[in-house]
Design an enzyme around this catalytic site. Structure first.
Site, PDB file in Angstrom:
ATOM      1  N   ASP A 118       0.840  -1.200   0.000  1.00  0.00           N
ATOM      2  CA  ASP A 118       0.000   0.000   0.000  1.00  0.00           C
ATOM      3  C   ASP A 118       0.879   1.256   0.000  1.00  0.00           C
ATOM      4  OD1 ASP A 118      -2.147  -1.708   0.382  1.00  0.00           O
ATOM      5  OD2 ASP A 118      -2.116  -1.437   2.559  1.00  0.00           O
TER       6      ASP A 118
HETATM    7  N1  URA Z   1      -1.140  -5.878   4.164  1.00  0.00           N
HETATM    8  C1  URA Z   1      -1.641  -4.643   4.108  1.00  0.00           C
HETATM    9  O1  URA Z   1      -2.664  -4.349   4.713  1.00  0.00           O
HETATM   10  N2  URA Z   1      -0.981  -3.717   3.380  1.00  0.00           N
HETATM   11  C2  URA Z   1       0.156  -3.984   2.721  1.00  0.00           C
HETATM   12  O2  URA Z   1       0.720  -3.093   2.072  1.00  0.00           O
HETATM   13  C3  URA Z   1       0.674  -5.278   2.780  1.00  0.00           C
HETATM   14  C4  URA Z   1       0.004  -6.218   3.502  1.00  0.00           C
END
Ligand code: URA
Length: 263
Positions: free
Chosen positions: A121
């Site tokens: 993310d």
């Molecule tokens: N889980 C999440 O919530 N975000 C990420 O970027 C990776 C794993």
């Protein structure tokens, strides 16, 4: 007809990526000059996806197209495997319509087009692999491979032992129950809990959604490990190449990816 010089990628968000002309692909493969490459194409010695192509400016996507010269498969690209320490505030996409920074700004031009192996993310930092080896990416991201991904999580509340057990045993998310996870409490402060979570699946925003299902939320998320590969002492925003042993550890011995990088 000359094809459009970009094509949607198979990767996340269907971002577009650049293509190379057939002439350039042949010369980059180290076979000869661009002039010679054009001559071979005109002489009908080159096939793309099984079809003779007589236009040296035909657009090629090395990730998708199979190029043969005199019926021999062209291993046009050296396989590359990059480990990037992604900072938060960077997208795992090629281009952002809003102009936000992307991981490509950090890796720069390294002579081949790399795709992210899975995604992190915008607000997540940590270990991101990038490669031009589709087989490797598929192996690491395919849920059936059960490749472990380890995250450090700061939760916005103090989590009880029962809540950590819920994370361990599985949480019902909108896309189904999560697989058993390894969860270790690292430390608590008055207001927060820090845990390490290892998942063997990689669903969209999975860690955040798991923590939210407990009535808490994630304040900080860092991926520190994929399989046996740790982010180690790499500085944030920097990258390094994986070693052949690291590639082999993720793909298993004898797979195309491990053979390629060991060579
Ligand atoms: N889980 C999440 O919530 N975000 C990420 O970027 C990776 C794993």
């Amino acid at each position: 007809m000359v094809k459009k010089p970009t094509r949607p990628a198979a990767g996340p968000d269907n971002e577009e990526r650049p293509l190379k002309t057939l002439e350039r692909v042949l010369s980059k493969a180290g076979l000869g000059s661009r002039v010679e490459a054009r001559r071979w194409v005109h002489a009908r010695r080159v096939k793309v996806n099984g079809e003779v192509i007589e236009n040296p400016d035909h657009w090629i996507d090395l990730e998708l197209d199979e190029v043969r010269f005199d019926d021999t498969l062209l291993e046009a690209r050296e396989r590359m495997y990059v480990l990037l320490y992604k900072p938060k505030g960077y997208l795992t996409t090629y281009k952002d319509p809003e102009g936000r920074p992307t991981v490509y700004d950090l890796v720069g031009d390294i002579g081949t087009f790399l795709s992210p192996v899975g995604r992190l993310d915008f607000d997540t930092s940590g270990l991101l692999l990038m490669t031009n080896d589709n087989g490797f990416a598929e192996r690491v991201t395919n849920p059936a491979s059960h490749v472990a991904k380890t995250y450090l999580v700061k939760a916005s509340t103090v989590l009880t032992d029962a809540q950590l057990d819920q994370l361990r045993h599985g949480i019902d998310l909108s896309d189904g129950p999560t697989r058993p996870a390894t969860v270790t409490r690292l430390r608590d402060s008055e207001k927060y809990t820090h845990v390490e979570i290892t998942l063997t699946e990689g669903r969209n925003r999975q860690v955040r959604r798991m923590v939210e299902a407990l009535g808490s939320h994630v304040l900080k998320l860092v991926r520190v490990k994929i399989g046996s590969i740790a982010i180690g002492a790499l500085s944030i925003g920097k990258w390094r190449l994986l070693t052949a042993d690291e590639v082999a550890a993720l793909t298993g011995p004898g797979t195309p990816a491990s053979r390629a990088s060991a060579g």
